[in-house]
Enzyme design. Sequence first.
Site, short mmCIF file in Angstrom:
data_model
loop_
_atom_site.label_atom_id
_atom_site.label_comp_id
_atom_site.label_asym_id
_atom_site.label_seq_id
_atom_site.Cartn_x
_atom_site.Cartn_y
_atom_site.Cartn_z
N HIS A 193 9.67 4.12 -0.95
CA HIS A 193 9.84 2.69 -0.67
C HIS A 193 8.78 1.86 -1.39
O HIS A 193 9.05 0.76 -1.87
CB HIS A 193 9.79 2.45 0.85
CG HIS A 193 10.03 1.03 1.24
ND1 HIS A 193 11.24 0.39 1.03
CD2 HIS A 193 9.22 0.12 1.83
CE1 HIS A 193 11.16 -0.85 1.48
NE2 HIS A 193 9.95 -1.04 1.97
N ILE A 224 0.86 -1.19 0.00
CA ILE A 224 0.00 0.00 0.00
C ILE A 224 0.89 1.24 0.00
O ILE A 224 1.83 1.34 0.80
CB ILE A 224 -0.93 0.01 1.23
CG1 ILE A 224 -1.85 -1.23 1.21
CG2 ILE A 224 -1.77 1.30 1.25
CD1 ILE A 224 -2.72 -1.39 2.45
#
Length: 179
Positions: A90, A84
């Site tokens: 990242h 998510i």
Amino acid sequence: MAGPSHYIMPLPEFDKPVKILIVASPYYKDISDNQIAGAKAEIEKAGATWDIVEVPGALEIPTAIGIAERMSNFDGYVALGCVIRGETTHYDTVCNDSSRAIQLLGLQGLCIGNGILTVENRAQAEVRADPAEMNKGGGAAAAALHLIALARKWGKADKGVGFTRDILMAGDTDSKTTI
């Protein structure tokens, strides 16, 4: 408003047993549980069997598949996880690197259904993981089953893997061995 519908191929049929490894990251446990439920149901619907291993995150999924391929006897793999989007880049690294690694394993001949969700928010993940909704776990299992069917269709029992080298044995001019 619902999105466009898409065609779902019927599951392949097999004349020999099929064994699939589900590799799941339970980082978001409820989402993972739904993905796994969908995958198990689809595998069982095709008459195949499954085993399951869990890894910490999406980046570890391809590594676990690679280890299993080298050290076990699975016909195919189902990669399940969820990434998510957060506040940092990242997200992009995890999405791109896990997908790329799975694709590279597939290009080496592994039969992998990629069910790693890459979403903007939890609500999107919940809908995609739910077996009663988008059932992406089941879709990944179906993809693996279809690839296994193709591999079996095009494979030959005597084909082997690697290069063929002629080996002449005493009195036998037709011997070949696959290495």
